[in-house]
Design a protein around this motif. Structure first.
Motif, PDB file in Angstrom:
ATOM      1  N   THR A  19      23.168  61.189  34.367  1.00  0.00           N
ATOM      2  CA  THR A  19      22.587  62.147  33.415  1.00  0.00           C
ATOM      3  C   THR A  19      23.354  62.159  32.093  1.00  0.00           C
ATOM      4  O   THR A  19      22.765  62.226  31.018  1.00  0.00           O
ATOM      5  CB  THR A  19      22.603  63.553  34.040  1.00  0.00           C
ATOM      6  N   GLU A  20      24.657  62.064  32.194  1.00  0.00           N
ATOM      7  CA  GLU A  20      25.481  62.131  30.973  1.00  0.00           C
ATOM      8  C   GLU A  20      25.144  60.975  30.014  1.00  0.00           C
ATOM      9  O   GLU A  20      25.011  61.166  28.808  1.00  0.00           O
ATOM     10  CB  GLU A  20      26.942  62.033  31.404  1.00  0.00           C
ATOM     11  N   LEU A  21      24.987  59.780  30.592  1.00  0.00           N
ATOM     12  CA  LEU A  21      24.634  58.611  29.771  1.00  0.00           C
ATOM     13  C   LEU A  21      23.264  58.816  29.121  1.00  0.00           C
ATOM     14  O   LEU A  21      23.061  58.506  27.946  1.00  0.00           O
ATOM     15  CB  LEU A  21      24.623  57.345  30.644  1.00  0.00           C
ATOM     16  N   ARG A  22      22.351  59.376  29.874  1.00  0.00           N
ATOM     17  CA  ARG A  22      20.999  59.549  29.339  1.00  0.00           C
ATOM     18  C   ARG A  22      20.995  60.566  28.189  1.00  0.00           C
ATOM     19  O   ARG A  22      20.337  60.363  27.168  1.00  0.00           O
ATOM     20  CB  ARG A  22      20.024  59.957  30.446  1.00  0.00           C
ATOM     21  N   VAL A  23      21.726  61.653  28.369  1.00  0.00           N
ATOM     22  CA  VAL A  23      21.811  62.647  27.282  1.00  0.00           C
ATOM     23  C   VAL A  23      22.399  61.972  26.038  1.00  0.00           C
ATOM     24  O   VAL A  23      21.883  62.116  24.919  1.00  0.00           O
ATOM     25  CB  VAL A  23      22.664  63.865  27.700  1.00  0.00           C
ATOM     26  N   ARG A  24      23.469  61.214  26.243  1.00  0.00           N
ATOM     27  CA  ARG A  24      24.123  60.567  25.093  1.00  0.00           C
ATOM     28  C   ARG A  24      23.167  59.597  24.402  1.00  0.00           C
ATOM     29  O   ARG A  24      23.039  59.596  23.171  1.00  0.00           O
ATOM     30  CB  ARG A  24      25.378  59.831  25.562  1.00  0.00           C
ATOM     31  N   CYS A  25      22.460  58.791  25.169  1.00  0.00           N
ATOM     32  CA  CYS A  25      21.554  57.798  24.566  1.00  0.00           C
ATOM     33  C   CYS A  25      20.413  58.475  23.802  1.00  0.00           C
ATOM     34  O   CYS A  25      20.021  58.006  22.729  1.00  0.00           O
ATOM     35  CB  CYS A  25      20.995  56.871  25.637  1.00  0.00           C
ATOM     36  N   LEU A  26      19.897  59.570  24.340  1.00  0.00           N
ATOM     37  CA  LEU A  26      18.822  60.274  23.635  1.00  0.00           C
ATOM     38  C   LEU A  26      19.327  60.811  22.301  1.00  0.00           C
ATOM     39  O   LEU A  26      18.654  60.704  21.270  1.00  0.00           O
ATOM     40  CB  LEU A  26      18.284  61.422  24.486  1.00  0.00           C
ATOM     41  N   ARG A  27      20.525  61.371  22.317  1.00  0.00           N
ATOM     42  CA  ARG A  27      21.066  61.910  21.055  1.00  0.00           C
ATOM     43  C   ARG A  27      21.345  60.779  20.070  1.00  0.00           C
ATOM     44  O   ARG A  27      21.115  60.914  18.857  1.00  0.00           O
ATOM     45  CB  ARG A  27      22.333  62.732  21.330  1.00  0.00           C
ATOM     46  N   GLN A  28      21.822  59.651  20.590  1.00  0.00           N
ATOM     47  CA  GLN A  28      22.062  58.496  19.701  1.00  0.00           C
ATOM     48  C   GLN A  28      20.755  58.005  19.090  1.00  0.00           C
ATOM     49  O   GLN A  28      20.708  57.654  17.906  1.00  0.00           O
ATOM     50  CB  GLN A  28      22.700  57.346  20.500  1.00  0.00           C
ATOM     51  N   LEU A  29      19.699  57.981  19.905  1.00  0.00           N
ATOM     52  CA  LEU A  29      18.411  57.515  19.393  1.00  0.00           C
ATOM     53  C   LEU A  29      17.903  58.458  18.304  1.00  0.00           C
ATOM     54  O   LEU A  29      17.416  58.024  17.254  1.00  0.00           O
ATOM     55  CB  LEU A  29      17.398  57.419  20.540  1.00  0.00           C
ATOM     56  N   GLN A  30      18.045  59.740  18.544  1.00  0.00           N
ATOM     57  CA  GLN A  30      17.609  60.687  17.522  1.00  0.00           C
ATOM     58  C   GLN A  30      18.434  60.518  16.234  1.00  0.00           C
ATOM     59  O   GLN A  30      17.871  60.464  15.143  1.00  0.00           O
ATOM     60  CB  GLN A  30      17.733  62.128  18.009  1.00  0.00           C
ATOM     61  N   ASP A  31      19.735  60.417  16.380  1.00  0.00           N
ATOM     62  CA  ASP A  31      20.583  60.257  15.190  1.00  0.00           C
ATOM     63  C   ASP A  31      20.182  59.000  14.422  1.00  0.00           C
ATOM     64  O   ASP A  31      20.131  59.004  13.185  1.00  0.00           O
ATOM     65  CB  ASP A  31      22.067  60.151  15.593  1.00  0.00           C
ATOM     66  N   ALA A  32      19.925  57.927  15.141  1.00  0.00           N
ATOM     67  CA  ALA A  32      19.556  56.667  14.492  1.00  0.00           C
ATOM     68  C   ALA A  32      18.232  56.808  13.740  1.00  0.00           C
ATOM     69  O   ALA A  32      18.096  56.353  12.600  1.00  0.00           O
ATOM     70  CB  ALA A  32      19.464  55.557  15.537  1.00  0.00           C
ATOM     71  N   LEU A  33      17.273  57.481  14.370  1.00  0.00           N
ATOM     72  CA  LEU A  33      15.979  57.692  13.705  1.00  0.00           C
ATOM     73  C   LEU A  33      16.153  58.558  12.460  1.00  0.00           C
ATOM     74  O   LEU A  33      15.552  58.290  11.415  1.00  0.00           O
ATOM     75  CB  LEU A  33      14.984  58.345  14.670  1.00  0.00           C
ATOM     76  N   GLU A  34      16.972  59.586  12.585  1.00  0.00           N
ATOM     77  CA  GLU A  34      17.216  60.454  11.415  1.00  0.00           C
ATOM     78  C   GLU A  34      17.861  59.639  10.282  1.00  0.00           C
ATOM     79  O   GLU A  34      17.487  59.780   9.116  1.00  0.00           O
ATOM     80  CB  GLU A  34      18.144  61.630  11.772  1.00  0.00           C
ATOM     81  N   ARG A  35      18.813  58.789  10.638  1.00  0.00           N
ATOM     82  CA  ARG A  35      19.519  58.001   9.622  1.00  0.00           C
ATOM     83  C   ARG A  35      18.580  57.069   8.872  1.00  0.00           C
ATOM     84  O   ARG A  35      18.770  56.819   7.684  1.00  0.00           O
ATOM     85  CB  ARG A  35      20.596  57.141  10.302  1.00  0.00           C
ATOM     86  N   HIS A  36      17.578  56.533   9.566  1.00  0.00           N
ATOM     87  CA  HIS A  36      16.726  55.498   8.960  1.00  0.00           C
ATOM     88  C   HIS A  36      15.345  55.993   8.561  1.00  0.00           C
ATOM     89  O   HIS A  36      14.521  55.213   8.096  1.00  0.00           O
ATOM     90  CB  HIS A  36      16.592  54.320   9.927  1.00  0.00           C
ATOM     91  N   ILE A  52      13.482  65.233  19.756  1.00  0.00           N
ATOM     92  CA  ILE A  52      14.249  64.539  20.810  1.00  0.00           C
ATOM     93  C   ILE A  52      15.396  65.422  21.291  1.00  0.00           C
ATOM     94  O   ILE A  52      15.743  65.416  22.474  1.00  0.00           O
ATOM     95  CB  ILE A  52      14.786  63.182  20.298  1.00  0.00           C
ATOM     96  N   SER A  53      15.957  66.211  20.379  1.00  0.00           N
ATOM     97  CA  SER A  53      17.116  67.022  20.798  1.00  0.00           C
ATOM     98  C   SER A  53      16.687  68.084  21.815  1.00  0.00           C
ATOM     99  O   SER A  53      17.464  68.448  22.696  1.00  0.00           O
ATOM    100  CB  SER A  53      17.820  67.652  19.605  1.00  0.00           C
ATOM    101  N   TRP A  54      15.452  68.558  21.706  1.00  0.00           N
ATOM    102  CA  TRP A  54      14.973  69.527  22.700  1.00  0.00           C
ATOM    103  C   TRP A  54      14.946  68.872  24.083  1.00  0.00           C
ATOM    104  O   TRP A  54      15.346  69.476  25.081  1.00  0.00           O
ATOM    105  CB  TRP A  54      13.575  70.026  22.309  1.00  0.00           C
ATOM    106  N   VAL A  55      14.504  67.621  24.135  1.00  0.00           N
ATOM    107  CA  VAL A  55      14.446  66.904  25.415  1.00  0.00           C
ATOM    108  C   VAL A  55      15.868  66.679  25.945  1.00  0.00           C
ATOM    109  O   VAL A  55      16.140  66.871  27.137  1.00  0.00           O
ATOM    110  CB  VAL A  55      13.697  65.561  25.259  1.00  0.00           C
ATOM    111  N   ALA A  56      16.774  66.292  25.053  1.00  0.00           N
ATOM    112  CA  ALA A  56      18.168  66.061  25.489  1.00  0.00           C
ATOM    113  C   ALA A  56      18.788  67.357  26.014  1.00  0.00           C
ATOM    114  O   ALA A  56      19.484  67.351  27.044  1.00  0.00           O
ATOM    115  CB  ALA A  56      18.984  65.503  24.324  1.00  0.00           C
ATOM    116  N   ASP A  57      18.510  68.466  25.340  1.00  0.00           N
ATOM    117  CA  ASP A  57      19.047  69.765  25.798  1.00  0.00           C
ATOM    118  C   ASP A  57      18.452  70.143  27.155  1.00  0.00           C
ATOM    119  O   ASP A  57      19.164  70.652  28.025  1.00  0.00           O
ATOM    120  CB  ASP A  57      18.718  70.875  24.790  1.00  0.00           C
ATOM    121  N   LEU A  58      17.150  69.899  27.297  1.00  0.00           N
ATOM    122  CA  LEU A  58      16.499  70.207  28.581  1.00  0.00           C
ATOM    123  C   LEU A  58      17.171  69.421  29.705  1.00  0.00           C
ATOM    124  O   LEU A  58      17.524  69.967  30.759  1.00  0.00           O
ATOM    125  CB  LEU A  58      15.008  69.844  28.503  1.00  0.00           C
TER     126      LEU A  58
END
Ligand code: NAD
Length: 487
Positions: free
Chosen positions: A67-84, A115-121
């Motif tokens: 679960t920890e890896l999945r939360v981290r990857c979701l947040r990374q994906l969101q950050d990457a989308l926000e950046r670009h 995406i952050s809502w999903v990661a928080d859930l």
């Protein structure tokens, strides 16, 4: 247009790759009819590799339980989308034809933020629930209900809200611990391929966990529905394709999660605020040029107030600027392709042939000779059984139908194979009572907006099976195991 920033490679097993055949196909800007770039044109062999990678990643890595890896990857994906996001926005507008103004809302920014809502859930989700003890055949047991990932998820998506729909599937499917093959709509490959690019370059997603495929050929999507390595098909698209997918998935008993078409009714009661109702009717039918599954494309009005209401609706639609989607003033752009434009024009012809009357529009706009535009069109004298009252047109075409009383309005609203969305305007209690009687998955009362990353969305009847977004939209991707141990 040579300066657009986009991704044209597939994402398979952790790598950005050209199609095995090296083939690409043109991506066409529906506002200019120009080729603005290309996308990899995947073949069955590419899809086969993507499914194999997803299967291996599910079966032989700890993705589904970490679960920890999945939360981290979701947040990374969101950050990457926000950046670009700002780099990508022009390419998005060019491939979708959506007005740039709408990309700051539901087309791009809202789904990325969601995406952050999903990661928080996920971070707080309880995967196990104690069911307590019982005794059967003299054996006393303590039971646990455990939710687990389903396996390999095929996410097959349409072109109309590509970022919103891709993320509404990919984020919860990954969060739930599945591995995913995302199959983009042929008209909007870049939005999906960008997810692959960012996943590859800016996240810790293990190889094979997410795979992204673009192809000009619908049959590449069909491959996902018959392959026994795929456990669940999460599909958004037309009801006709949904039926074909269900049938194709039957031999392997695939789980099906279907978000299909709509022909939603906006009911104006005789005590409604007509200006507010006209505003909603006009906004809905012009939003993304009517290319929304949930738009209210039928307007139900009391027979004795028809002309007054229609006049206001027409006047409001006339005030909505449309044209070049890159101009922030415009609130409506073109249809996505020539095929779609011609399909919509065909429905307009059919409406006339069946006896309905256009009081606005009814063809291609003279001032926009280039681009796949259709004039906002309003039909009156529509009978509830006319083709334009029954079939999904997927263009800016509003069918006005009259009714006698509230019961008649409810009957007409429900006289549809669809049940995706709707709206009611009237005094609050009465409007709410009518809304409760309409068989539909979402409904707005007096302009209320149901959309949100935490609100379940989906259809009754032939509008689909299952609910996207919200907690139910996450749990669609889980399966349930009941475990018993001696107490
Ligand atoms: P479509 O059904 O033609 O295609 C959708 C996707 O399915 C595309 O990726 C396509 O390549 C793929 N596909 C086509 N045939 C297939 C097959 N036999 N097997 C597997 N995949 C196949 O839909 P569209 O024209 O892209 O989108 C418009 C439709 O989507 C409308 O009917 C609209 O109402 C619906 N839609 C529904 C929702 C919802 O949430 N209910 C949201 C948006 C759009």
């Amino acid at each position: 247009m040579g300066s657009l920033w986009y991704e044209d490679r597939l994402f398979i097993d952790g790598e950005l790759v050209a199609a095995e055949s090296a083939r690409t196909y043109d991506n066409i800007d529906p506002a200019t009819e120009a080729v603005v770039g290309h996308a990899a044109d995947a073949s069955p062999a590419d899809m086969d590799r993507a499914i194999g990678a997803a299967r291996r990643a599910f079966d032989s890595t700890s993705w589904s339980t970490d679960t920890e890896l999945r939360v981290r990857c979701l947040r990374q994906l969101q950050d990457a989308l926000e950046r670009h996001k700002e780099q990508f926005r022009p390419a998005f507008v060019a491939e979708v034809g959506a007005p740039v103004t709408t990309t700051y809302m539901v087309q791009l920014d809202m789904p990325i933020a969601g995406i952050s809502w999903v990661a928080d859930l996920l971070a707080g989700y309880e995967f196990e629930h104690d069911l307590g003890e019982n005794e059967v055949f003299g054996i006393r047991s303590r039971r646990t209900m455990r939710r687990e990932a389903t396996g390999v998820v095929a996410a097959i998506t349409p072109w109309n809200y590509p970022m919103q729909i891709n993320l509404a599937k990919v984020a919860p499917a990954l969060a739930a611990g599945n591995t995913v093959v995302l199959k983009a709509a042929p008209d909007t490959p870049w939005t999906a391929l960008l997810l692959g690019k960012l996943a590859a370059e800016e996240t810790d997603l293990p190889p094979g966990v997410l795979n992204v495929i673009s192809s000009s050929d619908h049959r590449i999507g069909a491959q996902l529905t018959t392959d026994r390595r795929v456990d669940l098909v999460s599909f958004t698209g037309s009801t006709a394709t949904g039926r074909a997918i269900m049938a194709a998935g039957a031999p392997t008993v695939k789980r099906m999660f279907l978000e299909l078409g709509g022909k939603s009714a906006l009911v104006v009661l005789d005590d409604a605020d007509v200006a507010a109702a006209a505003g909603t009717a006009a906004f809905q039918i012009t939003s993304h040029a009517g290319q929304g599954c949930a738009i209210t494309s039928r307007l139900l009005v009391p027979a004795n107030r028809r002309d007054e209401i229609v006049d206001q609706v027409v006047a409001t639609i006339r005030s909505i600027p449309y044209g070049d989607p890159t101009d922030p003033a415009n609130l409506m752009g073109p249809l996505v392709s020539k095929v779609q434009r011609d399909r919509v024009l065909g429905y307009i012809e059919r409406g006339r042939a069946e006896g309905a009357t256009t009081v606005l529009g009814g063809g291609r706009p003279a001032h926009l000779p280039t681009g796949y535009y259709v004039e906002p069109t309003v039909f009156v004298d529509v009978e509830a059984d006319h083709t334009i009252a029954q079939e999904e047109i997927f263009g800016p075409v509003l069918s006005v139908i009259t009714y006698r009383d509230d019961d008649d309005a409810v009957r007409i609203a429900n006289d549809s194979i669809y049940g995706l969305s709707g709206g009611v305007f009237g005094s609050p209690d009465r409007a709410r009572a009518v809304a409760n009687r309409i068989r539909t998955g979402t409904i707005g009362v007096n302009g209320g907006m149901y959309y949100g990353v935490d609100s379940p969305f989906g259809g009754y009847k032939q509008s689909g099976i299952g609910r996207e977004m919200g907690v139910p939209g996450f749990e669609e991707y889980l399966q349930i195991k009941t475990v018993a141990v001696p107490a």
